[in-house]
Design a protein around this motif. Structure first.
Motif, mmCIF file in Angstrom:
data_model
loop_
_atom_site.group_PDB
_atom_site.id
_atom_site.type_symbol
_atom_site.label_atom_id
_atom_site.label_comp_id
_atom_site.label_asym_id
_atom_site.label_seq_id
_atom_site.Cartn_x
_atom_site.Cartn_y
_atom_site.Cartn_z
ATOM 1 N N ASP A 86 47.806 57.147 -4.008
ATOM 2 C CA ASP A 86 46.914 56.911 -5.142
ATOM 3 C C ASP A 86 47.600 56.113 -6.250
ATOM 4 O O ASP A 86 46.978 55.256 -6.874
ATOM 5 N N TYR A 87 48.887 56.346 -6.496
ATOM 6 C CA TYR A 87 49.570 55.589 -7.539
ATOM 7 C C TYR A 87 49.675 54.103 -7.194
ATOM 8 O O TYR A 87 49.679 53.255 -8.080
ATOM 9 N N GLN A 88 49.764 53.797 -5.898
ATOM 10 C CA GLN A 88 49.915 52.398 -5.511
ATOM 11 C C GLN A 88 48.642 51.589 -5.701
ATOM 12 O O GLN A 88 48.673 50.357 -5.682
ATOM 13 N N VAL A 89 47.519 52.270 -5.885
ATOM 14 C CA VAL A 89 46.293 51.554 -6.221
ATOM 15 C C VAL A 89 46.466 50.815 -7.544
ATOM 16 O O VAL A 89 45.891 49.743 -7.765
ATOM 17 N N LEU A 90 47.289 51.364 -8.426
ATOM 18 C CA LEU A 90 47.469 50.786 -9.752
ATOM 19 C C LEU A 90 48.344 49.537 -9.751
ATOM 20 O O LEU A 90 48.436 48.851 -10.766
ATOM 21 N N THR A 91 48.983 49.228 -8.629
ATOM 22 C CA THR A 91 49.880 48.071 -8.611
ATOM 23 C C THR A 91 49.141 46.759 -8.799
ATOM 24 O O THR A 91 49.667 45.822 -9.388
ATOM 25 N N ASP A 92 47.924 46.676 -8.287
ATOM 26 C CA ASP A 92 47.216 45.395 -8.362
ATOM 27 C C ASP A 92 45.798 45.538 -8.899
ATOM 28 O O ASP A 92 44.956 44.664 -8.706
ATOM 29 N N ARG A 93 45.532 46.648 -9.615
ATOM 30 C CA ARG A 93 44.187 46.871 -10.145
ATOM 31 C C ARG A 93 44.279 47.372 -11.580
ATOM 32 O O ARG A 93 45.175 48.155 -11.921
ATOM 33 N N ASP A 94 43.357 46.920 -12.412
ATOM 34 C CA ASP A 94 43.354 47.348 -13.806
ATOM 35 C C ASP A 94 42.967 48.809 -13.932
ATOM 36 O O ASP A 94 43.492 49.551 -14.756
ATOM 37 N N VAL A 95 42.015 49.234 -13.113
ATOM 38 C CA VAL A 95 41.556 50.620 -13.125
ATOM 39 C C VAL A 95 41.401 51.102 -11.692
ATOM 40 O O VAL A 95 41.237 50.306 -10.769
ATOM 41 N N ALA A 96 41.494 52.391 -11.514
ATOM 42 C CA ALA A 96 41.316 52.986 -10.192
ATOM 43 C C ALA A 96 39.916 53.595 -10.120
ATOM 44 O O ALA A 96 39.730 54.787 -10.346
ATOM 45 N N ARG A 119 49.273 70.987 11.618
ATOM 46 C CA ARG A 119 50.479 70.402 12.212
ATOM 47 C C ARG A 119 50.998 69.204 11.436
ATOM 48 O O ARG A 119 52.160 68.803 11.613
ATOM 49 N N SER A 120 50.168 68.594 10.612
ATOM 50 C CA SER A 120 50.539 67.409 9.853
ATOM 51 C C SER A 120 50.266 67.650 8.374
ATOM 52 O O SER A 120 49.378 68.430 8.017
ATOM 53 N N THR A 121 51.007 66.970 7.515
ATOM 54 C CA THR A 121 50.901 67.166 6.078
ATOM 55 C C THR A 121 50.199 65.978 5.434
ATOM 56 O O THR A 121 50.705 64.855 5.478
ATOM 57 N N ILE A 122 49.029 66.224 4.859
ATOM 58 C CA ILE A 122 48.267 65.202 4.147
ATOM 59 C C ILE A 122 48.438 65.466 2.656
ATOM 60 O O ILE A 122 48.160 66.566 2.176
ATOM 61 N N PHE A 123 48.888 64.457 1.896
ATOM 62 C CA PHE A 123 49.183 64.682 0.478
ATOM 63 C C PHE A 123 48.999 63.396 -0.317
ATOM 64 O O PHE A 123 48.816 62.317 0.254
ATOM 65 N N THR A 124 49.060 63.512 -1.648
ATOM 66 C CA THR A 124 48.904 62.354 -2.531
ATOM 67 C C THR A 124 50.154 62.142 -3.377
ATOM 68 O O THR A 124 50.885 63.080 -3.689
ATOM 69 N N HIS A 125 50.382 60.880 -3.772
ATOM 70 C CA HIS A 125 51.474 60.556 -4.690
ATOM 71 C C HIS A 125 51.426 61.421 -5.945
ATOM 72 O O HIS A 125 52.431 62.019 -6.349
ATOM 73 N N GLY A 126 50.260 61.414 -6.579
ATOM 74 C CA GLY A 126 50.129 62.013 -7.897
ATOM 75 C C GLY A 126 50.447 63.488 -7.949
ATOM 76 O O GLY A 126 50.751 64.017 -9.017
ATOM 77 N N ALA A 127 50.388 64.159 -6.810
ATOM 78 C CA ALA A 127 50.604 65.609 -6.783
ATOM 79 C C ALA A 127 52.046 65.984 -6.481
ATOM 80 O O ALA A 127 52.362 67.167 -6.405
#
Length: 371
Positions: A86-96, A119-127
C-alpha cells in the motif's frame, strides 16, 4: 505459521548454483532451473516474498504471470509471504484513491485463486512499522548514483502520470529490499524487468553483513526464481494493464468477459495461425485460450484454421469462462463475508509484525543501537 528463518546455505548447493553476484538474465535462468529442483527436494528450506500494489483488481495477465505460480509454490510446501504494497502506491500517485477497497479486493483475489491464509501470510506495508524502519539503515548502504542507474526506476519515472516524481520513487528499490529482507526471504519470483531490483537487494544484504555482521550472516542474499510467464497482450493489442482498461479481471462476469473478448483487436487475415512476431494480437488470444485449455497455442490455431477471428474469439471466451468459473464461484462466496477478509488481513499483519520486530531487533543488535 512457522516463523523460523528458512535454511539457505546449509548444504551449499544453493551457493554452488549462484555463479556470482551479478544477476544477468542467462545466469538467472540457469539458476532458476537448479532452484526448481531444490524446491522439489526440500521446499521447507525456502521462504518466498511476493506481492502486488493495490491499484485495482487483478487480471488474467497477473494470474498466468505470477498468481498461479504462488499457489504452486505454496502447495509444494514453500513458506509464502504475500505483501500488499500500500505504501508503494504513493510513489507515483498524488493520492491513494479507494485504497481500502483495493486492498480488500486483492485479499479476495488471493483467496479465490487458492492462497491459503493458514499456510501463507498476507499482509500490508502500513501495518508493519518495523519493515519500513529497515529502510533507514538500508538507504545508508546505497549511493544516489546507484539509485539513479536503476533501470526499473527510470522506466517508472518515464511512465509516471505526475509532472514531477516524489523522492519516494527513488527509494522504491530500497523499500522493496526491506520487503524482501524483513522476513529473510531467500527466494523471490520475478520477471526479467525486476532483476535490477533484486540485485540491489542482494547488494544491500551483502553490505549490511559485511559492515555489521561481525562474522555472522544477518541477511541472506535472495535468489531470483525467474518466471517463464507468457506475455499476454491487452484487448487493445498493447500491454495488459489495470490502468488501461484492456484486461479481463478475475472478478469479471462471463458476460463481461465475452464483451471484452469480442472487442479484442485482431487482424484482417482469416486463417488463424500462431505467429507472435507478425500476428501478436491473434497470437495473444490463441495463447490465452491455450493456457486455459492446458494445450499449445499451435494446437488451438490448427483446430480453428480458416474459421476466422469470430470463431477464435468464441473459443477464447468459452475457454476463459470455463477456466475461471471455479475461481469466480469462490470469489463470490468469500465476497459475501467482508469481515472474514479483514480477519485474514489482521492475522497476516500480526504474523508479519512478529517477524519484522524480530528482524529489526537483530539489526539493532548488529548495529549496536540497543539503548
Amino acid at each position: 505459521m512457522n516463523t523460523a528463518v528458512p535454511r539457505t546455505e546449509d548444504a551449499g548447493d544453493i551457493a554452488r548454483a549462484r555463479p556470482a553476484d551479478a544477476l544477468g538474465t542467462s545466469a538467472a535462468q540457469a539458476r532458476s532451473a537448479v532452484l526448481e529442483e531444490l524446491i522439489r527436494k526440500d521446499p521447507g528450506r525456502f521462504r518466498v516474498l511476493t506481492g502486488d500494489r493495490p491499484t485495482g483488481r487483478l487480471h488474467l495477465g497477473h494470474y498466468f504471470g505470477t498468481l498461479h505460480n504462488r499457489v504452486r509454490l505454496q502447495e509444494l510446501g514453500v513458506e509464502l509471504f504475500v505483501i500488499i504494497a500500500d505504501y508503494q502506491v504513493l510513489t507515483d500517485r498524488d493520492v491513494a484513491d479507494n485504497l481500502l477497497q483495493h486492498v480488500e479486493e486483492l485479499v479476495l483475489d488471493y483467496l479465490a485463486i487458492g492462497v491459503d491464509p493458514a499456510r501463507s501470510t498476507i499482509f500490508t506495508h502500513g501495518a508493519v512499522p518495523a519493515l519500513n524502519q529497515l529502510m533507514l539503515p538500508f538507504l545508508s548502504l546505497v549511493s544516489v548514483s546507484e539509485l539513479n542507474r536503476n533501470p526499473t526506476v527510470k522506466d517508472e519515472i518515464a511512465h509516471s502520470r505526475q509532472s514531477a516524481v516524489s523522492g519516494l520513487m527513488f527509494t522504491y528499490p530500497v523499500h522493496q529490499a526491506a520487503d524482501i529482507l524483513f522476513c529473510k526471504a531467500n527466494l523471490v519470483p520475478v520477471g526479467q524487468d525486476q532483476l535490477p531490483h533484486l540485485e540491489l537487494t542482494r547488494t544491500i544484504a551483502r553490505r549490511f553483513n559485511d559492515r555489521y555482521g561481525t562474522g555472522s550472516t544477518v541477511f541472506p542474499q535472495p535468489d531470483a526464481l525467474l518466471s517463464s510467464a507468457p506475455l499476454l497482450l491487452g484487448t487493445d493489442g498493447t500491454k495488459m494493464s489495470k490502468s488501461r482498461n484492456n484486461a479481463i479481471t478475475l472478478a469479471a462476469t462471463a458476460d463481461e468477459t465475452a464483451r471484452l473478448v469480442k472487442g479484442a483487436k485482431t487482424d484482417s487475415e482469416r486463417h488463424i495461425s500462431y505467429d507472435p512476431v507478425t500476428r501478436p494480437e491473434v497470437s495473444s488470444l490463441l495463447l490465452l485460450a491455450a493456457l486455459c485449455q492446458g494445450r499449445s497455442p499451435e494446437q488451438v490455431a490448427a483446430e480453428i484454421g480458416s474459421a476466422g477471428a469470430a470463431v477464435l474469439k468464441k473459443v477464447v471466451t468459452e475457454s476463459v469462462n470455463e477456466y475461471l468459473a471455479p475461481v469466480r464461484a469462490r470469489r463470490a462466496e468469500y465476497g459475501r463475508d467482508r469481515a472474514h477478509l479483514r480477519a485474514v488481513l489482521s492475522e497476516g499483519n500480526e504474523r508479519a509484525r512478529a517477524v519484522a520486530d524480530a528482524t529489526l531487533a537483530e539489526v539493532r543488535a548488529a548495529m549496536n543501537t540497543c539503548y
